[in-house]
Design an enzyme around this catalytic site. Sequence first.
Site, PDB file in Angstrom:
ATOM      1  N   THR A  18       0.691  -1.155   0.136  1.00  0.00           N
ATOM      2  CA  THR A  18       0.062   0.066   0.011  1.00  0.00           C
ATOM      3  C   THR A  18       0.925   1.151  -0.074  1.00  0.00           C
ATOM      4  O   THR A  18       0.479   2.430  -0.471  1.00  0.00           O
ATOM      5  CB  THR A  18      -1.107  -0.153   1.178  1.00  0.00           C
ATOM      6  OG1 THR A  18      -1.820  -1.253   1.108  1.00  0.00           O
ATOM      7  CG2 THR A  18      -1.884   1.447   1.304  1.00  0.00           C
ATOM      8  N   ASP A  61       1.742  -6.455  -4.809  1.00  0.00           N
ATOM      9  CA  ASP A  61       0.815  -6.334  -3.892  1.00  0.00           C
ATOM     10  C   ASP A  61       1.518  -7.470  -3.072  1.00  0.00           C
ATOM     11  O   ASP A  61       1.412  -8.827  -3.243  1.00  0.00           O
ATOM     12  CB  ASP A  61      -0.347  -6.508  -4.326  1.00  0.00           C
ATOM     13  CG  ASP A  61      -1.428  -6.423  -3.493  1.00  0.00           C
ATOM     14  OD1 ASP A  61      -1.617  -7.111  -2.184  1.00  0.00           O
ATOM     15  OD2 ASP A  61      -2.657  -5.941  -3.828  1.00  0.00           O
ATOM     16  N   SER A  62       1.217  -7.376  -1.518  1.00  0.00           N
ATOM     17  CA  SER A  62       1.782  -8.275  -0.690  1.00  0.00           C
ATOM     18  C   SER A  62       1.144  -9.580  -0.748  1.00  0.00           C
ATOM     19  O   SER A  62       1.634 -10.568  -0.088  1.00  0.00           O
ATOM     20  CB  SER A  62       2.249  -7.860   0.922  1.00  0.00           C
ATOM     21  OG  SER A  62       0.980  -7.618   1.477  1.00  0.00           O
ATOM     22  N   ASP A  94      -0.118  -7.080   4.173  1.00  0.00           N
ATOM     23  CA  ASP A  94      -0.990  -8.524   4.296  1.00  0.00           C
ATOM     24  C   ASP A  94      -0.004  -9.673   4.754  1.00  0.00           C
ATOM     25  O   ASP A  94      -0.494 -10.520   5.377  1.00  0.00           O
ATOM     26  CB  ASP A  94      -1.653  -8.795   3.193  1.00  0.00           C
ATOM     27  CG  ASP A  94      -3.097  -7.930   2.827  1.00  0.00           C
ATOM     28  OD1 ASP A  94      -3.416  -7.155   3.853  1.00  0.00           O
ATOM     29  OD2 ASP A  94      -3.571  -7.849   1.890  1.00  0.00           O
ATOM     30  N   THR A 163       2.115 -10.151  14.340  1.00  0.00           N
ATOM     31  CA  THR A 163       0.615 -10.524  13.638  1.00  0.00           C
ATOM     32  C   THR A 163      -0.235  -9.492  13.301  1.00  0.00           C
ATOM     33  O   THR A 163      -0.089  -8.652  13.984  1.00  0.00           O
ATOM     34  CB  THR A 163      -0.132 -11.690  14.297  1.00  0.00           C
ATOM     35  OG1 THR A 163      -0.802 -12.231  13.307  1.00  0.00           O
ATOM     36  CG2 THR A 163      -0.793 -11.244  15.481  1.00  0.00           C
ATOM     37  N   THR A 277      -2.371 -23.024  17.459  1.00  0.00           N
ATOM     38  CA  THR A 277      -3.673 -22.903  18.138  1.00  0.00           C
ATOM     39  C   THR A 277      -3.885 -21.817  17.518  1.00  0.00           C
ATOM     40  O   THR A 277      -3.426 -20.659  16.918  1.00  0.00           O
ATOM     41  CB  THR A 277      -3.321 -22.309  19.556  1.00  0.00           C
ATOM     42  OG1 THR A 277      -4.344 -21.808  20.062  1.00  0.00           O
ATOM     43  CG2 THR A 277      -2.296 -21.238  19.831  1.00  0.00           C
TER      44      THR A 277
END
Length: 349
Positions: A18, A61-62, A94, A163, A277
């Site tokens: 972006t 674009d990732s 992303d 994350t 998890t």
Amino acid sequence: MGEGSTLKRILILHTGGTFGMLEKEGVWKPNERISKDDLLSVVPELELLAQIDVVVPYIQDSAELTLGHINLLASTIADNRDAFDGFVVIHGTDTMAYSASALSFMLAGLGKPVVFTGSQRPFMQIRTDAKSNLINSVEIAASSFNEIALFFGNKLLRGNRTTKVSTWKFEAFDSPNFPTLGEAGVNINFNLYPVGNPTLEAQEFQPFSKLRETVFVIHLFPGLQNTDLDFLLHNERIEAFIIVAYGAGNMPTGKDSGLVGFITLAIEQGKIVVIATQCTHGRVSLDIYESARIVKQLRVLGCKDMTLEAAVMKLTYLLSRYDDDRQKVRTLFEMNIAGEITDEHHIVR
């Protein structure tokens, strides 16, 4: 800057995302012509912080990121190690956590800072976070800081602990099981944290840039049957499965689900099975509940408190680098080799 400048040399690697996009036909699209002059015209302050150079390994674009892109990114930094004091990687949000995690393993022992950053809005727009993110990242890369990290929304995070948590907030990333490494306010304050990073203690720099596709991720949900998964056992390219289970690593182990049979067959075929998890906070512990203990007896591995991004890239790295020694892969996966796992005596609660 002249040759006598005392400013540090920082290489900015622009890979797209972006940050540099342009609006075309009502949507944001990658700008393949972005250059050093483009960056400095919008953020001229960079030259007050460091001697800046810019390379463009690729523009993407990732969401289109592949292991080939990550390999190229790692090799570009490795090739420029001696010429620069630090590196800033402009990357799409992303998959930024995947790339940052991967490079923490691939560039162990680099001995120089690598700071990933990007933005939620393109840098040519008026109300953008791109400018402040880049300025802070360059200042951090030019300091005595030494990690492969991610800077976003005024927070500095360990790369393999991050994350993405928001699609619209400027604070798009979090480090759920590890404290922030620093924060940018009036000053940039670096935090003291109790868990060291083995990467910083590496005696020899042995870069690796040959990741290959070996890992498949299975996300559990109620109703998933082993018959939905059995075809994966016939794919010779898949050398490991990461099963994203519930809670502390729990999953259905009854006859109706058949997951135990799937895991048993996978391991009999020599494949590695890892349990992660679906929870953001906490760690995988296969000794708490009976269902997890049943699976543990099958010789699966646990992700402990690694993020899913770190677990995927670590397992990919280990299988790619030590493809002829599965026992080494198993041993190293559950060890803290780049600050990606918290020792149980230093768990952040």
